[in-house]
Enzyme design. Structure first.
Site, PDB file in Angstrom:
ATOM      1  N   GLU A   1      10.215   1.792   1.924  1.00  0.00           N
ATOM      2  CA  GLU A   1       8.759   1.467   2.268  1.00  0.00           C
ATOM      3  C   GLU A   1       8.887  -0.308   3.095  1.00  0.00           C
ATOM      4  O   GLU A   1       8.352   0.537   4.543  1.00  0.00           O
ATOM      5  CB  GLU A   1       7.680   1.447   1.401  1.00  0.00           C
ATOM      6  CG  GLU A   1       8.134   2.315   0.246  1.00  0.00           C
ATOM      7  CD  GLU A   1       7.447   4.105   1.458  1.00  0.00           C
ATOM      8  OE1 GLU A   1       6.430   3.944   2.606  1.00  0.00           O
ATOM      9  OE2 GLU A   1       8.168   4.643   1.032  1.00  0.00           O
TER      10      GLU A   1
ATOM     11  N   GLU B   1       0.492  -1.162   0.177  1.00  0.00           N
ATOM     12  CA  GLU B   1       0.297  -0.153  -0.313  1.00  0.00           C
ATOM     13  C   GLU B   1       0.774   1.351  -0.113  1.00  0.00           C
ATOM     14  O   GLU B   1       0.331   2.598  -0.944  1.00  0.00           O
ATOM     15  CB  GLU B   1      -0.476   0.088   1.192  1.00  0.00           C
ATOM     16  CG  GLU B   1      -2.162   1.436   1.732  1.00  0.00           C
ATOM     17  CD  GLU B   1      -1.693   1.638   2.746  1.00  0.00           C
ATOM     18  OE1 GLU B   1      -1.453   2.775   2.761  1.00  0.00           O
ATOM     19  OE2 GLU B   1      -1.798   1.409   3.808  1.00  0.00           O
TER      20      GLU B   1
HETATM   21 ZN   LIG Z   1       1.199   2.570   7.086  1.00  0.00          ZN
END
Ligand SMILES: [Zn+2]
Length: 1086
Positions: free
Chosen positions: A246, A171
């Protein structure tokens, strides 16, 4: 920093709370909500809102949503005591279905879609059409109506198999550049330069959502295109560095140093795993569904995240981010043909896949007997651990999804049991004295199978079983005896009112509907059904009328709870060694990793660390930046959004009226001057506010009073509001009583407010003691979860009086006050009670009162009599004697020490003091600093979950803050480098235009009518004129690079004169104080 926002951020205890300050809307409201209309959320501010329950935090947001959001319930209980009167604009089905533009079948087919079904949905005055993309099977809900706040969302079913956090990391990662938009973070470019009213992404336990919203059609389609390209063609699946950034990676700056773990999600989850409430929620969920995808953590367990490989990550994307596995939502007043055209272009590039079968969510089979789980959570060393246990009872209610009517009835039951302070289960648990605060979110129906959770925290070990027993006996008793008729009526009205008012705050209505619809659609059920509450509601009402509430609710309690063996009891024990132990385990693993590496490996790793940092810190090339579509300044309205305001007088009290269409709902605020309050009474104010609503009068018990509020109004709240006023020494400080009702009930509303402020008795010592313990528990929670808010308030308290006041009522000082008060209640109740009475006398009077009303013109006129009556009943008193407020906290650098794995670091100074003169350009500049310099250095390369700055134009305080930050001094260095960053800044016209447009997007953020009226009132209180708004807007639009350069001095002032407050771990503070000799004054808080 704007006081109300700080106050709000401090007080937010909703499901959304953790990341609240980071939300775009929040950053907006911090800097500009007063000057410009944005998102005032005066929701129960400091006055504790015991009705907001901690839910299990099912959704993980990229940024925190506004605390107003509670669409997880089928009816959003936006106002805990909301209610309806029978005069509500009734059954919308009676209105004829209006005509909306539609897509001809032939056109749909040409674009690659077939119509599956269509319906007019009176509840949301919308025409909804379900299309199927013929080639891939992707489903599209196309909802047309007159709402200008258009919403798009694409949702994939993404059930994880383990706790490596793939869905969550993905995401984050897909928004880091795509085929058409090959830059580091198009998402951030959109944050900077679009007019979006919502832009976010979130991960659920079984799905991932990408929603955007805008009122500007061109902007809206730009956003849609960037999101579609991001999810289908992200660069992250080819770019290992994005995965590292990330997700997780080993960091080694120099071969001689230790290896550490880094990664945005890794750090975010470390923060989540430091919070006891989150740990409890996660453990409960996993124990309830051990055999399904809900038995693992889609967000990622920091101990498991490093097991994730890039190959698995890529494969997950390939499999699940496929049109066949997607559900797409469009909503608003745009052309539905255009929606299909845009979608067709993307979807046609794919063939059908088998993903829908592989992503099916399997239900959990019900247990044959209850289960008990005991776990530890990290607590402070040396803290008093006696009353720090937590316990919840959790039930999986059914082995399959329930029909809507049963779900609605369960939602009702939930409200009856727990919805208000007067609700029996909540009341009995809190009054038992067995614990400090409720945990467990009641009925949760956002996943495939519904569940019910309830418990207490702040419990002593020997009382754990008593809590369990109390829950069971109370539920049995309620099943046997049924509920009070008034309580049922109050709940019914509350739910009905919020369904019809549909006040989603700053959250787009279309998104709230989307989440509701997706909740069923994602499990292959009918996406229209969840939008149609009218029939199940009427059915339930008539059943209640015919059979009585006992016949409806008792079988529910028996079947789903009492006789349901699928019960999991979770007990959590505080463990002062856990944090250190986890830390040591991590170190050990990393040392082993290092020991297993050759010299060459280590050099390679250190090189990779430098390469990654270099990449992160290298700006995108201008060609890449140009790919992100943007509006031009011509697309931007030149005037600020106008809110009608009529300033008048009713029987000697100033009244502001805002003539706005509110669909017959009447909103009012009664603003009382707080400036004559004695200084030492300030910390009692939040508890005073709570007492007003929860103590009862001579004639009414608090339960009766609550039910009355529930039956007759849409809710009442009371809270303090303080802010600096630009150009003035004295702060603005008020107590605001806020209420809403159907217009026909305005008189009832004012009568009740009058009762509350004049007749409530401060006599119930035991209840008051509960308020104190609950508030203390809430503040402690806030310290862990929203340390940035605590740090910000603390800095403000050092810099100005309004900040000092606010901190007394919601910061660390308040927590300290509560801790001593808890003991004092037993010994000194008479004095406390008379202090509460004294607050009432100094605040509530006709002098210094201001009334604000937002309603349709005819309702404004019709209610003037009721307002007059209210005013005449207000006490009068001799001229107000103003207390001389001039206190601040000493200007020392402070470290507030708590058991945590991540820090919150702040630095602030008053830049007016160093000669800065306010210009609208400051909004553009501070937003730009947040979105570029701080984002890149504090978040991307620093590994914090967030870093941002804020400028309170009222006080002149400019502050930097970081959120869930692995660093401390290093972050301060970044803040101090802001001046140099601006000095060296080069900026082309496109970038500047984007920055300006993004700022206007904040300034013009979407507001529902009640919020418009409220903002207008705040502007009035703070002396902000329409001329000033116009001037600031012109200054924003005219911002140039020169303004950025001129801002350097202000940044240097923060660097040289700023004060620092960090909420941090003891280890990091020790290390910092060694590195910079006694830099921080240390304060142990937990
Ligand atoms: Zn997050």
């Amino acid at each position: 920093m704007e006081r109300a926002a700080i106050v709000r951020s401090l007080s937010c205890t909703s499901m959304a709370c953790g990341r609240y300050l980071l939300s775009r809307s929040c950053r907006t409201s911090l800097s500009s909500s007063i000057l410009f209309p944005s998102t005032p959320k005066p929701k129960l501010s400091l006055s504790p809102s015991p009705t907001v329950r901690h839910s299990l935090q099912r959704r993980r947001w990229r940024f925190a949503p506004s605390p107003y959001l509670s669409s997880r319930k089928h009816f959003s209980l936006l106002c805990p005591r909301a209610v309806a009167s029978p005069s509500i604009p009734s059954s919308p089905s009676s209105s004829p279905s209006p005509e909306f533009p539609h897509v001809k079948d032939k056109v749909a087919l040409e674009l690659g879609f077939e119509k599956v079904s269509e319906e007019f949905i009176p509840e949301c005055k919308s025409k909804a059409v379900l299309f199927r993309h013929r080639k891939t099977g992707a489903e599209v809900m196309s909802v047309s109506n007159h709402d200008e706040n258009k919403v798009f969302g694409i949702v994939f079913r993404t059930p994880p198999k383990d706790s490596t956090g793939i869905p969550h990391i993905l995401e984050h990662s897909v928004l880091c550049g795509s085929r058409k938009y090959p830059l580091k973070e198009p998402f951030v470019e959109l944050l900077k330069g679009s007019l979006h009213t919502f832009l976010n992404a979130f991960t659920y336990p079984d799905r991932t959502c990408y929603p955007v919203a805008s009122t500007n059609t061109k902007d809206f389609y730009n956003l849609v295109d960037v999101y579609l390209d991001a999810v289908f063609f992200p660069r992250c699946v080819e770019d290992f560095q994005t995965f590292q950034q990330e997700g997780w990676h080993f960091e080694l700056n120099d071969p001689s140093e230790d290896i550490t773990y880094k990664g945005v999600v890794f750090n975010e989850m470390k923060g989540v795993y430091s919070q006891p409430d989150n740990i409890l929620g996660r453990i409960s969920q996993q124990a309830l569904y051990p055999d399904t995808t809900y038995g693992v953590d889609s967000g990622g367990d920091p101990q498991v995240i490093p097991k994730l490989t890039f190959e698995e990550f890529k494969e997950f994307h390939r499999k699940y981010y496929h049109p066949s596995n997607s559900r797409i939502w469009f909503y608003g007043d745009d052309d539905p043909n255009e929606r299909l055209r845009i979608l067709g272009e993307y979807l046609d590039m794919f063939d059908a896949s088998s993903a829908p079968n592989e992503s099916k969510i399997e239900p959990q089979k019900l247990f044959s007997k209850p289960v008990r789980i005991i776990e530890k959570y990290p607590a402070s060393e040396g803290a008093d651990l006696k009353k720090q246990h937590m316990v919840t009872l959790n039930w999986l209610l059914s082995d399959k999804p329930l029909d809507l009517e049963t779900e609605l009835a369960l939602g009702f039951l939930d409200h009856l049991l727990l919805g208000t302070p007067a609700s029996p289960l909540r009341k009995i648990l809190l009054e038992s004295g067995l614990g400090d605060a409720i945990v467990g979110g009641g009925v949760e129906d956002e996943l495939l199978q519904p569940q019910f959770s309830i418990g207490l925290k702040g419990v002593s070990e020997q009382d754990i079983h008593k809590v369990e027993e109390l829950v069971m006996t109370t539920l049995k008793k309620l099943a046997n005896e049924g509920f009070d008729t008034d309580a049922v009526e109050a709940s019914m009205n509350t739910i009905e009112f919020s369904l019809r008012e549909n006040n989603t705050g700053s959250f787009p209505r279309g998104l709230s509907l989307m989440l509701r619809s997706i909740g069923k659609w994602i499990y292959d059920m009918n996406p229209f059904e969840p939008l149609k509450y009218e029939k199940p509601l009427q059915d339930l009402k008539s059943r209640l009328a015919k059979e009585g509430s006992k016949a409806v609710f008792s079988p529910l309690i028996e079947k789903f709870i009492l006789n349901n063996p699928h019960r999991v009891t979770v007990e959590m024990q505080p463990d002062p060694e856990k944090a250190a132990h986890d830390e040591a385990t991590e170190k050990e693993i990393l040392q082993k990793v290092k020991a297993g590496m050759t010299k060459e490996d280590l050099e390679e790793l250190s090189q990779a660390t430098h390469d990654l940092r270099l990449k992160q810190e290298t700006p995108d090339p201008p060609e890449a930046l140009k790919t992100v579509p943007s509006l031009s300044l011509q697309d931007i309205p030149k005037e600020p959004i106008y809110v009608p305001i009529e300033v008048g007088d009713i029987n000697g009290v100033k009244v502001l009226q805002h003539d706005l269409f509110t669909n017959d709902v009447f909103y009012t605020e009664l603003v009382f001057d707080m400036s004559s309050l004695k200084q030492e009474l300030l910390p009692l104010v939040p508890l005073f506010c709570q007492s007003l609503l929860e103590m009862g009068t001579k004639d009414l018990t608090f339960v009766q009073l609550n039910q009355l509020i529930g039956r007759k109004t849409g809710g009442i709240s009371v809270y303090p509001f303080t802010s600096s006023v630009r150009g003035k020494d004295d702060p603005c400080s008020h107590m605001i009583v806020r209420g809403k009702a159907m217009a026909g009930r305005a008189e009832d509303l004012y009568d009740l407010i009058n009762t509350i402020i004049q007749d409530v008795q401060f006599e119930d010592q035991q209840r008051f003691k509960q308020f104190v313990s609950q508030s203390r528990a809430r503040m402690e929670n806030r310290l862990r979860g929203s340390g940035h808010g605590i740090a910000a308030a603390r800095m403000d308290a050092k810099l100005n009086t309004a900040g000092w006041m606010s901190e007394k009522m919601g910061g660390l000082s308040y927590l300290e006050f509560l801790r001593t008060l808890e003991e004092r209640v037993d010994q000194d109740w008479v004095n406390i009670s008379s202090s509460l009475e004294e607050i009432r006398k100094s605040v509530f009077s006709k002098q210094g009162c201001l009334i604000n009303i937002t309603a349709d013109g005819k309702n404004l006129a019709n209610t003037e009599k009721a307002v007059g009556k209210f005013v005449d009943l207000l006490p009068t008193r001799s001229p107000i004697t103003t207390t001389n407020w001039s206190a601040t906290l000493p200007l020392t650098n402070e470290a507030i020490v708590i058991p945590t794995q991540v820090n919150y670091v702040g630095k602030a100074a008053n830049i007016y003091d160093s000669g800065y003169k306010l210009s609208g350009s400051a909004y553009v500049i501070s937003k730009y600093i947040s979105n570029t310099w701080l984002w890149d250095r504090v978040r991307v390369s620093g590994g914090a979950y967030g870093g941002f700055c804020d400028f309170d134009t009222h006080s002149g305080v400019f502050s930097f803050l970081s959120y869930r930050d692995p660093n401390l001094l290093k972050t301060l260095d970044v803040y101090d480098g802001t001046g140099d960053f601006l000095r060296e800044l080069e900026m082309d016209n496109d970038t500047l235009t984007k920055a300006i447009i993004g700022t206007i997007g904040d300034v013009d953020s979407y507001q529902l009518p009640d919020a418009k009226g409220y903002s207008s009132m705040l502007r009035y209180l703070l002396g902000i004129t329409e001329e000033e708004r116009q001037r600031r807007r012109e200054e924003i639009l005219a911002t140039s690079l020169k303004d950025f350069k001129e801002f350097v001095d202000a940044m240097e002032a923060v660097k040289d004169k700023g004060v620092t407050v960090a909420v941090a771990s003891p280890e990091d503070v020790d290390a910092a104080n060694k590195e910079r000799f006694n830099f921080f004054q240390v304060k142990k808080a937990l």
